[in-house]
Design an enzyme around this catalytic site. Sequence first.
Site, short mmCIF file in Angstrom:
data_model
loop_
_atom_site.label_atom_id
_atom_site.label_comp_id
_atom_site.label_asym_id
_atom_site.label_seq_id
_atom_site.Cartn_x
_atom_site.Cartn_y
_atom_site.Cartn_z
N CYS A 131 -18.35 -73.58 37.79
CA CYS A 131 -18.78 -74.69 36.94
C CYS A 131 -17.72 -75.77 36.97
CB CYS A 131 -18.91 -74.24 35.49
SG CYS A 131 -20.23 -73.09 35.20
N GLU B 135 -21.13 -73.16 43.43
CA GLU B 135 -22.25 -72.31 43.01
C GLU B 135 -23.48 -73.18 42.75
OE1 GLU B 135 -21.26 -69.30 39.90
OE2 GLU B 135 -23.13 -69.98 39.02
#
Length: 438
Positions: A304, A338
């Site tokens: 993140c 991601e």
Amino acid sequence: MGSIDTPTITENGSTQSHAAAAPADDNQRPLASSNGAPESEATKKRRSGILPLEVGTRVMCRWRDGKYHPVKVIERRKLQSTEPSDYEYYVHYTEFNRRLDEWVKLEQLDLDSVETVVDEKVEDKVASLKMTRHQKRKIDETHVEGHEELDAASLREHEEFTKVKNIATIELGRYEIETWYFSPFPPEYNDSLKLYFCEFCLNFMKRKEQLQRHMRKCDLKHPPGDEIYRSGTLSMFEVDGKKNKVYGQNLCYLAKLFLDHKTLYYDVDLFLFYVLCECDDRGCHMVGYFSKEKHSEESYNLACILTLPPYQRKGYGKFLIAFSYELSKKEGKVGTPERPLSDLGLLSYRGYWTRVLLDILKKHKGNISIKELSDMTAIKAEDILTTLQSLELIQYRKGQHVICADPKVLDRHLKAAGRGGLEVDVSKLIWTPYKEQS
Ligand code: ACO
Ligand code: ZN
């Protein structure tokens, strides 16, 4: 995804990011009930027939730009009054990102535009999702990823239980920041619209006095963990989620307020957090961070990423991205973020990849392969291919991808890719890759 314009920073430093896919100018419509003219009997009848609006109703709503935009009613709540139609509505602007969802008053809605057929899917959803608290908590805590990976039912569940923002603003250091999304704070914080964060240990409190008392006691002046980079006033700290569990969890709660379809990992042990700070004589103030799995099967080098709203659009995001690739280079690996990427995440990555790759192509003489580009940049080959393909710099000849780089075309793309961001000075990075300690 709509186009997104520059976020406006308000005086207190809070940021409103406006996704403005502005429709045509003719949507400055007057309201049937708010233009001063007395309502006709027919209008009154129609109003009482549709009020209060059902969840799922589609209607036009006056936004902060003064124009009308289509919305869907996500939730409603009764106001303290005797009028049966006195409700506020939580709406999603269907052209915009969910971070712009908000509570609106009835007078912002153009009742003449109400589409009387209520979205059945929403009704189904409400009916089928009467879940127990345990089930709800499970959803909040489990791996909630983006559209691609979620099956339709899980996505609906995610949207149902995160549909209304719980915390409206936070105070962090010298900023008051409007939040963007729901974050699953522990239940005792459910009744708070505002939370007060200690900017150093990230503990959060419901009242200002609690924070003031905390600040007198808290002896941290920077994130816990090791300072692995310092250049001028910029510092980067590496925080091991296993060694600083509470800090890691606090950071996740905070970050989720600005990240929509992202995992909220309670299992912070598995992550390292790289926290970027601007330092002065009062301490090191968090600007943003990225998290990274200690071991990633999928070669993710970033889980993140967040730049706090008051610091956005100043190049910190590209700095954090560049930093994540510098770590990958030190590890001798290629990396990729991601998935899914948010709209702003994708824009930032696209900008970063374009700049890095085209800078190399501009300087390079002769042929160069995607593998060579990947070795030089630590950018995963797939990301290089999609970036160059989207710029139409790849041709498929005789069964092979060939990069076609006309210097003029490269210059044009580089210009469009925006500013370079803050540079990472690799000579100031003192870091060894993570090794499990026995
Ligand atoms: N409108 C238009 N373009 C934007 C905007 C915006 N509001 N924000 C970023 N961009 C684009 C621009 O191209 C910008 O470059 P430019 O300023 O030179 O034109 C580029 O992205 C990056 O700008 P930075 O200033 O380097 O990035 P910033 O510090 O604003 O951080 C970030 C970008 C981290 C994505 C930030 O917007 C953010 O924290 N968003 C909320 C959380 C989020 O969505 N994170 C990504 C999720 S995906 C993942 O975590 C793997
Ligand atoms: Zn503290």
